[in-house]
Design a protein around this motif. Structure first.
Motif, PDB file in Angstrom:
ATOM      1  N   ASP A  59      18.822  48.695  97.296  1.00  0.00           N
ATOM      2  CA  ASP A  59      19.566  49.533  98.252  1.00  0.00           C
ATOM      3  C   ASP A  59      19.319  49.041  99.680  1.00  0.00           C
ATOM      4  OD1 ASP A  59      17.077  50.489  99.062  1.00  0.00           O
ATOM      5  OD2 ASP A  59      17.180  52.278  97.804  1.00  0.00           O
ATOM      6  N   ASP A  60      20.055  49.627 100.622  1.00  0.00           N
ATOM      7  CA  ASP A  60      20.010  49.160 102.017  1.00  0.00           C
ATOM      8  C   ASP A  60      18.595  49.182 102.578  1.00  0.00           C
ATOM      9  OD1 ASP A  60      22.697  48.817 101.846  1.00  0.00           O
ATOM     10  OD2 ASP A  60      23.237  50.375 103.311  1.00  0.00           O
ATOM     11  N   GLU A  61      17.872  50.249 102.238  1.00  0.00           N
ATOM     12  CA  GLU A  61      16.542  50.433 102.820  1.00  0.00           C
ATOM     13  C   GLU A  61      15.593  49.341 102.306  1.00  0.00           C
ATOM     14  OE1 GLU A  61      12.613  51.882 103.313  1.00  0.00           O
ATOM     15  OE2 GLU A  61      13.540  52.154 101.341  1.00  0.00           O
ATOM     16  N   ARG A  62      15.669  49.079 101.018  1.00  0.00           N
ATOM     17  CA  ARG A  62      14.799  48.055 100.440  1.00  0.00           C
ATOM     18  C   ARG A  62      15.183  46.662 100.955  1.00  0.00           C
ATOM     19  NH1 ARG A  62      13.724  44.590  96.275  1.00  0.00           N
ATOM     20  NH2 ARG A  62      11.537  44.664  95.614  1.00  0.00           N
ATOM     21  N   THR A  63      16.488  46.410 101.062  1.00  0.00           N
ATOM     22  CA  THR A  63      16.946  45.107 101.568  1.00  0.00           C
ATOM     23  C   THR A  63      16.415  44.873 102.982  1.00  0.00           C
ATOM     24  OG1 THR A  63      18.912  45.177 100.191  1.00  0.00           O
ATOM     25  CG2 THR A  63      19.001  43.719 102.092  1.00  0.00           C
ATOM     26  N   GLN A  64      16.490  45.908 103.807  1.00  0.00           N
ATOM     27  CA  GLN A  64      15.974  45.784 105.172  1.00  0.00           C
ATOM     28  C   GLN A  64      14.485  45.450 105.190  1.00  0.00           C
ATOM     29  OE1 GLN A  64      17.976  49.370 106.503  1.00  0.00           O
ATOM     30  NE2 GLN A  64      18.131  48.518 108.558  1.00  0.00           N
ATOM     31  N   ALA A  69      12.774  42.017 106.687  1.00  0.00           N
ATOM     32  CA  ALA A  69      11.720  42.064 107.717  1.00  0.00           C
ATOM     33  C   ALA A  69      10.497  41.287 107.249  1.00  0.00           C
ATOM     34  CB  ALA A  69      11.359  43.519 108.019  1.00  0.00           C
ATOM     35  N   SER A  70      10.178  41.427 105.965  1.00  0.00           N
ATOM     36  CA  SER A  70       9.003  40.752 105.435  1.00  0.00           C
ATOM     37  C   SER A  70       9.192  39.229 105.417  1.00  0.00           C
ATOM     38  CB  SER A  70       8.706  41.332 104.047  1.00  0.00           C
ATOM     39  OG  SER A  70       8.042  40.401 103.254  1.00  0.00           O
ATOM     40  N   ILE A  71      10.402  38.779 105.095  1.00  0.00           N
ATOM     41  CA  ILE A  71      10.692  37.334 105.116  1.00  0.00           C
ATOM     42  C   ILE A  71      10.565  36.797 106.550  1.00  0.00           C
ATOM     43  CG2 ILE A  71      12.550  35.621 104.849  1.00  0.00           C
ATOM     44  CD1 ILE A  71      13.571  37.460 102.505  1.00  0.00           C
ATOM     45  N   GLN A  72      11.165  37.517 107.489  1.00  0.00           N
ATOM     46  CA  GLN A  72      11.130  37.048 108.887  1.00  0.00           C
ATOM     47  C   GLN A  72       9.703  37.004 109.405  1.00  0.00           C
ATOM     48  OE1 GLN A  72      13.841  39.600 111.026  1.00  0.00           O
ATOM     49  NE2 GLN A  72      15.665  38.625 110.138  1.00  0.00           N
ATOM     50  N   ASN A  73       8.916  38.035 109.017  1.00  0.00           N
ATOM     51  CA  ASN A  73       7.532  38.131 109.461  1.00  0.00           C
ATOM     52  C   ASN A  73       6.638  37.061 108.869  1.00  0.00           C
ATOM     53  OD1 ASN A  73       6.237  39.799 111.233  1.00  0.00           O
ATOM     54  ND2 ASN A  73       7.012  41.606 110.128  1.00  0.00           N
ATOM     55  N   SER A  74       6.990  36.620 107.668  1.00  0.00           N
ATOM     56  CA  SER A  74       6.143  35.648 106.975  1.00  0.00           C
ATOM     57  C   SER A  74       6.080  34.326 107.735  1.00  0.00           C
ATOM     58  CB  SER A  74       6.680  35.385 105.561  1.00  0.00           C
ATOM     59  OG  SER A  74       7.793  34.498 105.618  1.00  0.00           O
ATOM     60  N   GLY A  75       7.120  34.044 108.521  1.00  0.00           N
ATOM     61  CA  GLY A  75       7.145  32.787 109.257  1.00  0.00           C
ATOM     62  C   GLY A  75       7.514  31.593 108.405  1.00  0.00           C
ATOM     63  N   CYS A  99      10.247  31.149 106.464  1.00  0.00           N
ATOM     64  CA  CYS A  99      11.631  30.777 106.725  1.00  0.00           C
ATOM     65  C   CYS A  99      12.247  31.933 107.507  1.00  0.00           C
ATOM     66  CB  CYS A  99      12.419  30.483 105.441  1.00  0.00           C
ATOM     67  SG  CYS A  99      12.762  31.917 104.407  1.00  0.00           S
ATOM     68  N   TRP A 100      13.479  31.785 107.932  1.00  0.00           N
ATOM     69  CA  TRP A 100      14.106  32.874 108.687  1.00  0.00           C
ATOM     70  C   TRP A 100      15.556  33.029 108.247  1.00  0.00           C
ATOM     71  CZ3 TRP A 100      17.655  35.261 111.721  1.00  0.00           C
ATOM     72  CH2 TRP A 100      17.227  36.353 112.498  1.00  0.00           C
ATOM     73  N   CYS A 101      15.868  34.252 107.757  1.00  0.00           N
ATOM     74  CA  CYS A 101      17.243  34.596 107.396  1.00  0.00           C
ATOM     75  C   CYS A 101      17.572  35.898 108.101  1.00  0.00           C
ATOM     76  CB  CYS A 101      17.388  34.812 105.897  1.00  0.00           C
ATOM     77  SG  CYS A 101      16.880  33.399 104.905  1.00  0.00           S
ATOM     78  N   GLY A 102      18.833  36.075 108.456  1.00  0.00           N
ATOM     79  CA  GLY A 102      19.229  37.246 109.230  1.00  0.00           C
ATOM     80  C   GLY A 102      19.846  38.337 108.375  1.00  0.00           C
ATOM     81  N   ILE A 103      19.995  39.490 109.026  1.00  0.00           N
ATOM     82  CA  ILE A 103      20.582  40.653 108.364  1.00  0.00           C
ATOM     83  C   ILE A 103      22.080  40.678 108.668  1.00  0.00           C
ATOM     84  CG2 ILE A 103      20.237  42.210 110.319  1.00  0.00           C
ATOM     85  CD1 ILE A 103      19.297  44.323 108.256  1.00  0.00           C
ATOM     86  N   THR A 104      22.853  41.203 107.740  1.00  0.00           N
ATOM     87  CA  THR A 104      24.288  41.341 107.984  1.00  0.00           C
ATOM     88  C   THR A 104      24.793  42.559 107.214  1.00  0.00           C
ATOM     89  OG1 THR A 104      26.407  40.160 108.000  1.00  0.00           O
ATOM     90  CG2 THR A 104      25.051  39.877 106.034  1.00  0.00           C
TER      91      THR A 104
END
Ligand SMILES: *Cc1c(COP(=O)(O)O)cnc(C)c1O
Length: 455
Positions: free
Chosen positions: A397-402, A406-412, A414-419
């Motif tokens: 769901d949206d909440e889990r995806t968010q 955030a966890s992927i971006q924080n890990s450093g 790799c970086w993928c964005g939200i859409t």
């Protein structure tokens, strides 16, 4: 500064740049922890009252700026649709910065004027666009859309006896603008800047991939422009160009293509089939700073009717002819004084050649396909049909995806964005950099799946 100091400074800059790029391999993709705070502390002081030594200025930028950058020049950045910058284009930009040419006219820089004409000729050749079309090198696809749509607006209204250049839009015949539901946000801004209005459009519903449904095109009479998209920023899909162009020819509408990244597919025999019909349009906007992998800011506008571009952009009112002895860029672009972005476009195409551009497109598409396959295999839902270099996924769901994003971006790692895709929160993986290796793809798949597992 004497010659020795200048040399030392420029060599220092080159060494720092090389060290920075080499370091990206082992570095977090997001800004390093605490780096933004340190940058704010050290670089954001009051206006200096007295001079500093140039080498110290450069050292400050490197010491505090470099760690605070997003590592989008590296191979594990998949945000937005950006592309990297090939080393040859970075080096060419250094050299062109030293040249310090003002590229508004032929006399102000004959060298860059010649390089610019060649760069545009090569862009048309690699994409298969008409050789007689005229072009403009601008800051990005937003301004490329602006440039093309200014030519479209003026030319379309001219057919109905109205001279926008002299009289503006007050009292002009109403001009219909037709857009797909998934038109890029910048098109709306451009319509606003051109006096055509964000809300005065006819919007055509789209299918599951975000493409115009041609059976739903409205019937229009009078001056009209239709904008189609080569490469949806989420799905990567292409509007049905041949059906739209056929419709537009019946109602005499101008067809503009927003092909910021997707039009580069025309350079690849493996992918050109999807994009080939776009060649029949009247104008094309694209970015060199996306898939051609040159530094920002570098957009390209191409207009089939060279005179239409000249009339819309000429600095002295509509009457400076195009095609004179020398090409003066100021009569073809919104800008006057401008930097030598042609040098980077020329360098990219010279170093890659036709086969190199095709290979770059093919490689990124293959990498995107592999990412999508691995996501599916691991039970992550891929929301789009992967037709190009874009993958859209959700992690529940949206909440889990968010949370996972955030966890992927924080890990450093790799970086993928939200859409948002079809009213769901999703993550977009855009593979468009020359720097992305197979190892980067492996590391990134692992990082994404781990974030998903532990969310
Ligand atoms: C990136 C993009 C734009 C805007 O381009 P800029 O270079 O950021 O001005 C417009 N349309 C599409 C389809 C894009 O992908």
């Amino acid at each position: 500064m004497n010659n020795d100091d200048t040399r030392e400074l420029l060599v220092d800059a080159a060494n720092r740049a090389a060290n920075y790029l080499e370091g990206l391999r082992l570095r977090d993709v997001r800004p390093l922890r605490g780096s933004i705070e340190r940058l704010m502390e050290v670089l954001n002081g009051p206006l200096p009252a007295t001079p500093s030594r140039p080498t110290d200025v450069l050292a400050l930028l490197d010491d505090y700026g470099s760690p605070a950058t997003v590592a989008s020049a590296g191979g594990r950045y998949f945000g937005f649709v950006t592309g990297g910058a090939m080393p040859v284009t970075v080096a060419a930009q250094y050299l062109a910065a030293a040249w310090d040419q003002n590229c508004f006219s032929f006399v102000s820089s004959p060298a860059v004027a010649c390089i610019e004409s060649t760069a545009l000729r090569w862009v048309k050749a690699v994409l298969g666009l008409p050789a007689t079309a005229e072009g403009a090198l601008v800051t990005g696809a937003t301004m490329a859309n602006f440039t093309c749509l200014a030519a479209a607006r003026n030319s379309t209204l001219r057919e109905y006896g109205w001279d926008v250049d002299r009289h503006g839009l007050f009292g002009a015949p109403a001009l219909t603008v037709v857009l797909g539901e998934e038109a890029h946000a910048t098109i709306y801004k451009v319509l606003s800047m051109l006096g055509l209005g964000r809300d005065r459009i006819l919007c055509v519903p789209s299918d599951g991939q975000g493409c115009i449904r041609p059976e739903l095109l409205p019937s229009v009479a009078g001056p009209a422009i239709v904008c189609i998209q080569a490469g949806n920023v989420n799905s990567g899909a292409f509007d049905p160009a041949s059906a739209v162009i056929e419709w537009a020819r019946r109602c005499k509408a101008w067809v503009h293509v927003d092909g910021a990244f997707g039009l580069w597919a025309l350079a690849s025999p493996a992918h050109a089939a999807r994009a080939s019909a776009f060649v029949g349009a009247d104008s094309w906007a694209m970015d060199a700073h996306k898939w051609l992998n040159v530094p920002y800011d570098s957009g390209i506008a191409i207009v089939r009717d060279a005179q239409a571009l000249g009339r819309a952009m000429s600095i002295s009112g509509a009457y400076l002819p195009v095609g004179g002895e020398h090409r003066d860029a100021m009569n073809l672009t919104p800008d006057s004084s401008r930097r030598a972005r042609a040098v980077e476009v020329w360098s990219a195409l010279k170093s890659l050649g036709r086969s190199g551009v095709a290979e770059l497109v093919n490689r990124n598409c293959r990498q995107a396909r592999r990412m999508a396959d691995e996501m599916t295999r691991a039970g992550v839902e891929v929301l789009n049909e992967v037709v190009l270099n874009q993958v859209v996924v959700t992690f529940g769901d949206d909440e889990r995806t968010q949370r996972v994003i955030a966890s992927i971006q924080n890990s450093g790692r790799c970086w993928c964005g939200i859409t948002t895709w079809k009213r769901r929160i999703a993550m977009r993986i855009s593979v468009s950099s020359w720097a992305t290796t197979e190892e980067d793809v492996d590391l990134s798949i692992r990082a994404i799946l781990e974030a998903n597992r532990f969310a």
